[in-house]
Design a protein around this motif. Structure first.
Motif, PDB file in Angstrom:
ATOM      1  N   SER A   1       0.874  -1.176   0.000  1.00  0.00           N
ATOM      2  CA  SER A   1       0.000   0.000   0.000  1.00  0.00           C
ATOM      3  C   SER A   1       0.908   1.221   0.000  1.00  0.00           C
ATOM      4  N   LEU A   2       1.153   1.726  -1.219  1.00  0.00           N
ATOM      5  CA  LEU A   2       2.199   2.714  -1.411  1.00  0.00           C
ATOM      6  C   LEU A   2       1.817   4.053  -0.805  1.00  0.00           C
ATOM      7  N   ASN A   3       2.758   4.614  -0.055  1.00  0.00           N
ATOM      8  CA  ASN A   3       2.591   5.918   0.562  1.00  0.00           C
ATOM      9  C   ASN A   3       3.458   6.887  -0.233  1.00  0.00           C
ATOM     10  N   PHE A   4       2.852   7.521  -1.263  1.00  0.00           N
ATOM     11  CA  PHE A   4       3.674   8.272  -2.209  1.00  0.00           C
ATOM     12  C   PHE A   4       4.125   9.605  -1.660  1.00  0.00           C
ATOM     13  N   LYS A   5       5.226   9.575  -0.907  1.00  0.00           N
ATOM     14  CA  LYS A   5       5.872  10.778  -0.399  1.00  0.00           C
ATOM     15  C   LYS A   5       7.202  10.970  -1.137  1.00  0.00           C
ATOM     16  N   THR A   6       7.810  12.143  -0.924  1.00  0.00           N
ATOM     17  CA  THR A   6       9.025  12.479  -1.681  1.00  0.00           C
ATOM     18  C   THR A   6      10.073  11.357  -1.698  1.00  0.00           C
ATOM     19  N   PRO A   7      10.382  10.726  -0.543  1.00  0.00           N
ATOM     20  CA  PRO A   7      11.406   9.667  -0.619  1.00  0.00           C
ATOM     21  C   PRO A   7      11.046   8.576  -1.609  1.00  0.00           C
ATOM     22  N   LEU A   8       9.773   8.216  -1.690  1.00  0.00           N
ATOM     23  CA  LEU A   8       9.395   7.148  -2.613  1.00  0.00           C
ATOM     24  C   LEU A   8       9.467   7.622  -4.062  1.00  0.00           C
ATOM     25  N   TYR A   9       9.096   8.908  -4.295  1.00  0.00           N
ATOM     26  CA  TYR A   9       9.295   9.462  -5.650  1.00  0.00           C
ATOM     27  C   TYR A   9      10.741   9.260  -6.084  1.00  0.00           C
ATOM     28  N   TYR A  10      11.656   9.691  -5.201  1.00  0.00           N
ATOM     29  CA  TYR A  10      13.078   9.552  -5.555  1.00  0.00           C
ATOM     30  C   TYR A  10      13.458   8.091  -5.714  1.00  0.00           C
ATOM     31  N   GLY A  11      12.887   7.232  -4.876  1.00  0.00           N
ATOM     32  CA  GLY A  11      13.221   5.816  -4.938  1.00  0.00           C
ATOM     33  C   GLY A  11      12.788   5.189  -6.255  1.00  0.00           C
ATOM     34  N   VAL A  12      11.552   5.465  -6.660  1.00  0.00           N
ATOM     35  CA  VAL A  12      11.056   4.868  -7.901  1.00  0.00           C
ATOM     36  C   VAL A  12      11.834   5.413  -9.102  1.00  0.00           C
ATOM     37  N   ALA A  13      12.108   6.742  -9.074  1.00  0.00           N
ATOM     38  CA  ALA A  13      12.893   7.317 -10.166  1.00  0.00           C
ATOM     39  C   ALA A  13      14.285   6.708 -10.200  1.00  0.00           C
ATOM     40  N   PHE A  14      14.806   6.432  -9.011  1.00  0.00           N
ATOM     41  CA  PHE A  14      16.127   5.804  -8.918  1.00  0.00           C
ATOM     42  C   PHE A  14      16.157   4.509  -9.730  1.00  0.00           C
ATOM     43  N   ILE A  15      15.150   3.660  -9.538  1.00  0.00           N
ATOM     44  CA  ILE A  15      15.133   2.388 -10.261  1.00  0.00           C
ATOM     45  C   ILE A  15      15.120   2.633 -11.764  1.00  0.00           C
ATOM     46  N   PHE A  16      14.224   3.527 -12.192  1.00  0.00           N
ATOM     47  CA  PHE A  16      14.080   3.829 -13.612  1.00  0.00           C
ATOM     48  C   PHE A  16      15.409   4.308 -14.200  1.00  0.00           C
ATOM     49  N   LEU A  17      16.021   5.283 -13.542  1.00  0.00           N
ATOM     50  CA  LEU A  17      17.236   5.884 -14.089  1.00  0.00           C
ATOM     51  C   LEU A  17      18.418   4.946 -13.976  1.00  0.00           C
ATOM     52  N   PHE A  18      18.497   4.243 -12.839  1.00  0.00           N
ATOM     53  CA  PHE A  18      19.644   3.372 -12.651  1.00  0.00           C
ATOM     54  C   PHE A  18      19.628   2.212 -13.647  1.00  0.00           C
ATOM     55  N   VAL A  19      18.434   1.727 -13.972  1.00  0.00           N
ATOM     56  CA  VAL A  19      18.368   0.635 -14.951  1.00  0.00           C
ATOM     57  C   VAL A  19      18.871   1.112 -16.315  1.00  0.00           C
ATOM     58  N   ILE A  20      18.540   2.362 -16.675  1.00  0.00           N
ATOM     59  CA  ILE A  20      19.071   2.890 -17.935  1.00  0.00           C
ATOM     60  C   ILE A  20      20.595   2.921 -17.894  1.00  0.00           C
ATOM     61  N   GLY A  21      21.135   3.448 -16.783  1.00  0.00           N
ATOM     62  CA  GLY A  21      22.591   3.489 -16.640  1.00  0.00           C
ATOM     63  C   GLY A  21      23.185   2.097 -16.627  1.00  0.00           C
TER      64      GLY A  21
ATOM     65  N   ARG B   1       5.629  19.746  -0.289  1.00  0.00           N
ATOM     66  CA  ARG B   1       5.270  20.413  -1.542  1.00  0.00           C
ATOM     67  C   ARG B   1       6.518  20.821  -2.313  1.00  0.00           C
ATOM     68  N   LEU B   2       7.457  21.484  -1.589  1.00  0.00           N
ATOM     69  CA  LEU B   2       8.714  21.845  -2.248  1.00  0.00           C
ATOM     70  C   LEU B   2       9.457  20.591  -2.699  1.00  0.00           C
ATOM     71  N   GLY B   3       9.341  19.533  -1.896  1.00  0.00           N
ATOM     72  CA  GLY B   3      10.020  18.280  -2.235  1.00  0.00           C
ATOM     73  C   GLY B   3       9.554  17.712  -3.560  1.00  0.00           C
ATOM     74  N   ILE B   4       8.219  17.711  -3.773  1.00  0.00           N
ATOM     75  CA  ILE B   4       7.682  17.175  -5.021  1.00  0.00           C
ATOM     76  C   ILE B   4       8.104  18.053  -6.203  1.00  0.00           C
ATOM     77  N   TRP B   5       8.026  19.395  -5.987  1.00  0.00           N
ATOM     78  CA  TRP B   5       8.505  20.306  -7.034  1.00  0.00           C
ATOM     79  C   TRP B   5       9.955  20.013  -7.372  1.00  0.00           C
ATOM     80  N   GLN B   6      10.756  19.882  -6.318  1.00  0.00           N
ATOM     81  CA  GLN B   6      12.175  19.643  -6.540  1.00  0.00           C
ATOM     82  C   GLN B   6      12.370  18.345  -7.309  1.00  0.00           C
ATOM     83  N   PHE B   7      11.608  17.332  -6.908  1.00  0.00           N
ATOM     84  CA  PHE B   7      11.761  16.038  -7.566  1.00  0.00           C
ATOM     85  C   PHE B   7      11.488  16.137  -9.060  1.00  0.00           C
ATOM     86  N   TRP B   8      10.348  16.729  -9.425  1.00  0.00           N
ATOM     87  CA  TRP B   8       9.997  16.740 -10.853  1.00  0.00           C
ATOM     88  C   TRP B   8      10.977  17.566 -11.661  1.00  0.00           C
TER      89      TRP B   8
END
Lengths: 121, 623, 255
Positions: free
Chosen positions: B348-368, B425-432
């Motif tokens: 049951s995903l709690n979509f907060k800034t750390p998880l945004y960064y975490g999911v993006a991490f997987i996406f980007l790291f797999v490309i690398g 809020r700033l965290g999500i902005w920063q993330f995107w």
């Protein structure tokens, strides 16, 4: 700790780690063995010269084996790894494995042949 | 340095100087962690400014914004700063703060050595950066290939690379001492019940990284000392015109350099492995696989170094062997990726800034990772080596991987470290912004590399098809800069306006959430019984079969500490670490000017060091 | 690692060394764990230096640098190796003395170890000095077909070697490029040899300083069986330095 006196009277129960109490006789025996191996090493370094004329790779194998034996004795008895916690052995061995890997791959990369037989030193 | 202006956890009515003195002499792992993090953020910003200047130069063809020499200096310092003075110390800083808490220790194993590591890092960083002011910044690239780095060659003959050599060694001493400290802390200071197979995965990652540092850094130490001798004392280890072998530099450097990549990325793996279970409200999937694959990556990391050198002519056998070992690394890495995905799956995903960064991490790291597998194949490497394809690849790993992981960690642990939440809020902005900017900057590099734009070249001609995407990359870099600025703003605002989080804002699993935010000097008033990998979860939601009542630290602890009030022996503050670090740095400047009176600098530096060593030794004897 | 996990609870009671230290999770003293970690790091440091020597050695010879066996006397090194082995023995005897609270023995054997360390350093200074004063000649042999070969001949072999070379290469042009001293910078052999043994000597010197501090502590009565670890730690480092010499002795001098 620094302010303790070393007078015999204050000696409490032994405070050794896991290793067995050091034994002077063993220490001296090991030293004698190390000394003898060193003499043999010096002798072995003439194996590939007249009048014995063995192949160089035999000499190198003998010398490396003798050095490894000396190292093993120092580490096991003088550095107490034989009696001490396995953890120290693990820590040290990991380093030695990576070091050996480095040395062997470097020698291979610089064209020393795969077996010691081809070692051009 | 901005480091002394950090918020003090228990701000009393002491004077400013007393506070500064307290931070200078601190041996508390939490304060040292904070010092590490803020110093490293400062260097991160500095290295980022280097990168922006490079991008501005490349925004248009045949641009004259930077001269070729300045361009060389900036890309050298960008790489060196980001690797040694930003990402590594950010990892060490987070580890410093979190690891002792996670294993239930009162501090690191050697608190004074910990302080020494920090001061060596700060002074080593200042030493390297001082090259901008009192000399010339290093200009031969962060891997300092000899003979270019050894005798000037086409570069002007300055002491620029001496700054690099000596600075790297000061930072190296800091890293090795810090790594020994981490190893001993993790092996030896775990709370009762914290068995190896119950350690949080962040701790596992830090343990493997510490071993990598201990075994990899000696190689760069030897290489850089030999380089110093070549530059200053007339030896010829790496000088082909006098019989030396430049390949020796490359092998010694990459024997360190490749494990270094894992030193940078493994802590991010650890952070992600902490963030995912908490924010999907599930236990981590495949704990043992993630833990042991870190060990496997660490060990294999020592067998792949020459894949950085496919194009230098080692011959087909060596290339094939190193290609094979490199491809093998993708196995344990893939194991991790699948376990992380399985952790998220059905949670049951709690979509907060750390998880945004975490999911993006997987996406980007797999490309690398995938471009990494491509580069591990020699024929492809021949075509793309030293092109922007490589730059794109490693920025997906180190920016998309390490930096995104670190930001996940910041947002996750910030409330624990400072007792204030960062704004969501700033965290999500920063993330995107960071996500968009990052992809806009580094994705086109793959294409530009494929069509032939070489890296480390100060400009390009018009009409080669490079213009559009280079301009886009520069815009992307500016977006990243904006994102980092928002993060800094968030940090500043959180000091005043940040929400007060309570001890456990994320409903965490691991021991650091069992103490207050920020934790007291001795870390834990009460220590939960550790019966599983999720002691705090057990404490909150455990069934009746688990004994989860907090028990007193004194009872859990030790034998003869009656004289201490709370049963915990904390070492007193010490002034000697900074003295020792200062002495070594003075000696470093002495080495820099060895032919113009630098010998006196060395003598004075060693004398100051001796004061520090003697002081530390006597303090250690008193413990 | 698995059996260690099983043990770690059990060993909890074993505790650290001496008093004042809380028990540790491995039941081992933290300083000792740290020192062993550092020693394995040092092992890689020396491996990198020794590998540098070995991989540059064929280049040195191909370029007409000095042949190591012309200059490295086995007798002197064997004596140096013997001195270090001896010092390892006195070191463990010092440890034994401190563990049995034999104060005079502790001081005696520590002093002996320091003395042997200084003797080793003296021997090294002598060896360096001797090498520095010796010379070698790079002989360039140009065959009629244009093939060039370089051979390094020690100064003390020059008289006997030159006729040999002339006999072996009757039609070649043989040119002596003149005397060069065997120093740090004149050949790859010098660079690698002096760097490697110099770093080893520096480690010996650091060991001597460390042991001297322990000896002073012992003279002040600050060393007893309760803190024998102070001696043990210095000893571990000292034996490691000896160990490096075992490797250098074989790989550099004997082979």
């Amino acid at each position: 700790m620094a302010n303790q006196t070393s007078s015999q009277a204050e000696v409490a129960a032994p405070h050794h780690d896991a290793h067995a109490p050091s034994n002077v006789r063993v220490y001296i025996q090991i030293f004698v063995v190390l000394f003898v191996i060193t003499m043999v090493e010096v002798f072995a370094s003439y194996l590939d010269e007249p009048p014995i004329n063995l192949e160089t790779w035999i000499e190198i194998t003998v010398l490396v084996a003798l050095a490894a034996l000396k190292g093993l004795l120092v580490v096991m008895f003088y550095m107490h790894l034989r009696f001490d916690s396995r953890w120290f052995t693990t820590l040290f061995t990991t380093g030695i494995i990576i070091a050996t890997l480095m040395a062997i791959v470097f020698l291979l990369l610089w064209g020393y042949k795969a077996s010691l037989g081809g070692l051009v030193l | 340095m901005a480091t002394t202006a950090v918020p003090v956890p228990q701000a009393g009515e002491r004077s400013r100087w007393a506070t500064i003195w307290e931070w200078i002499t601190t041996v508390d792992h939490k304060r040292i962690g904070i010092l590490y993090i803020f110093t490293a953020i400062a260097f991160f910003v500095w290295g980022g400014i280097d990168a922006l200047l490079l991008r501005i130069q490349l925004a248009a063809p045949e641009n004259n914004f930077l001269s070729p020499q300045v361009y060389n200096e900036l890309f050298t310092m960008h790489g060196t700063t980001m690797v040694f003075m930003a990402v590594m110390p950010l990892n060490v800083g987070l580890g410093n703060f979190i690891v002792p808490l996670m294993v239930g220790a009162n501090d690191m194993a050697y608190p004074r050595l910990n302080a020494l590591s920090y001061w060596l890092f700060l002074f080593g960083g200042i030493f390297l950066s001082s090259s901008y002011i009192i000399g010339h910044p290093p200009d031969a690239g962060w891997f300092a290939y000899a003979p270019l780095s050894a005798n000037g060659g086409v570069l002007p003959k300055t002491n620029a690379m001496d700054f690099w050599v000596i600075g790297i060694n000061i930072l190296g001493v800091s890293s090795i001492l810090g790594a020994v400290n981490f190893i001993v802390t993790i092996l030896n200071l775990r709370a009762p019940g914290m068995k190896f197979n119950r350690m949080p995965l962040f701790v596992w990652a830090q343990l493997v990284v510490a071993f990598l540092i201990v075994f990899a850094f000696p190689s760069i130490t030897v290489a850089s000392i030999l380089l110093y001798f070549d530059r200053n004392f007339g030896t010829a280890f790496f000088l082909p015109e006098r019989g030396g072998d430049p390949m020796l530099w490359q092998h010694l450097f990459w024997f360190f350099g490749h494990p270094e990549v894992y030193i940078l990325i493994l802590p991010a793996f650890g952070i992600i492995s902490e963030v995912f279970p908490v924010f999907s409200r599930k236990p981590i999937f495949g704990y043992a696989f993630i833990a042991y694959s870190s060990v496997a990556i660490g060990f294999l990391g020592f067998t792949v170094w020459a894949h950085h050198m496919f194009a230098v002519g080692m011959g087909p056998i060596a290339n094939a062997a190193f290609s094979a070992t490199s491809l093998m690394i993708s196995i344990p890495t893939g194991v991790k990726i699948f376990n992380w995905l399985a952790t998220l799956w059905g949670g049951s995903l709690n979509f907060k800034t750390p998880l945004y960064y975490g999911v993006a991490f997987i996406f980007l790291f797999v490309i690398g990772g995938i471009t990494g597998v491509m580069l591990a194949i020699p024929p492809l490497d021949y075509q793309t080596t030293d092109s922007y394809f490589v730059v794109g690849h490693f920025h997906y790993v180190l920016f998309g991987g390490a930096i995104f992981g670190l930001f996940a960690g910041f947002y996750y642990w910030w409330p624990k470290m400072f007792g204030r939440m960062l704004s969501e809020r700033l965290g999500i902005w920063q993330f995107w912004l960071m996500f968009i900017g990052m992809n806009l900057t580094f994705m086109p590099m793959h294409y530009l590399g494929m069509i032939g734009q070489p890296r480390r070249t100060w400009t390009y001609e018009a009409g080669m098809g490079f213009e559009f995407w280079n301009l886009m990359e520069t815009i992307g870099a500016l977006i990243i800069a904006l994102s980092v600025a928002i993060f800094l703003l968030n940090v500043i605002l959180s000091r005043r306006n940040g929400e007060i989080p309570g001890d456990d804002p994320w409903d965490g699993h691991t021991l650091e959430w069992a103490t207050s935010s920020p934790p007291p000097a001795h870390n834990f008033d009460k220590m939960p019984v550790i019966r599983s990998r999720r002691p705090v979860w057990d404490l909150k939601y455990g069934d009746a079969q688990h004994f989860t009542e907090p028990r007193d630290v004194k009872a859990a602890g030790s034998t003869d500490e009656d004289e201490h009030s709370h049963g915990i022996h904390l070492p007193p503050p010490s002034f000697y670490p900074i003295i020792l670090a200062f002495g070594l740095t003075v000696a470093g400047y002495g080495l820099l000017y060895i032919y113009s009176g630098g010998v006196w600098g060395i003598v004075i530096g060693l004398s100051i060091m001796w004061v520090g060593i003697a002081g530390l030794a006597s303090e250690a004897a008193r413990d | 690692m698995a059996q260690a996990v099983a043990h770690d609870q059990k060993e909890h009671a074993a505790g650290g060394h001496g008093h004042g230290h809380p028990p540790t999770s491995l039941g081992l003293n933290s300083r000792k764990v740290g020192l062993w970690t550092f020693i394995s790091s040092e092992a890689i440091f020396f491996t990198a230096l020794i590998s540098t020597y070995l991989v540059l050695k064929p280049r040195n010879i191909a370029l007409g640098g000095p042949e190591p066996q012309d200059f490295l006397g086995i007798t002197l090194t064997a004596i140096l190796a013997f001195i270090l082995l001896m010092s390892s023995l006195t070191m463990v005897l010092a440890l034994h003395a401190v563990e049995t609270d034999n104060v005079r023995g502790t001081r005696l054997w520590l002093g002996a170890t320091i003395l042997l360390g200084l003797m080793f350093l003296g021997g090294q200074v002598y060896e360096f000095n001797k090498l520095w004063s010796e010379g070698f000649h790079t002989i360039v042999i140009t065959e009629p077909d244009g093939k060039v070969e370089r051979i390094g001949v020690a100064e003390h072999h020059l008289e006997e070697e030159l006729p040999h070379l002339q006999a072996e290469h009757p039609n070649a042009q043989i040119q002596d490029t003149g005397r060069k001293p065997v120093t740090w910078t004149t050949s790859l052999f010098g660079s690698t040899f002096f760097t490697m043994t110099g770093f080893h000597g520096t480690h010996v010197a650091i060991g001597v300083v460390w042991l001297s501090i322990v000896l002073v502590m012992s003279l002040r009565g600050a060393i007893s069986s309760r803190n024998s670890l102070t001696v043990e730690m210095a000893g571990l480092y000292w034996h490691f330095v000896d160990l490096v010499w075992v490797a250098i002795f074989t790989l550099i001098y004997l082979i």
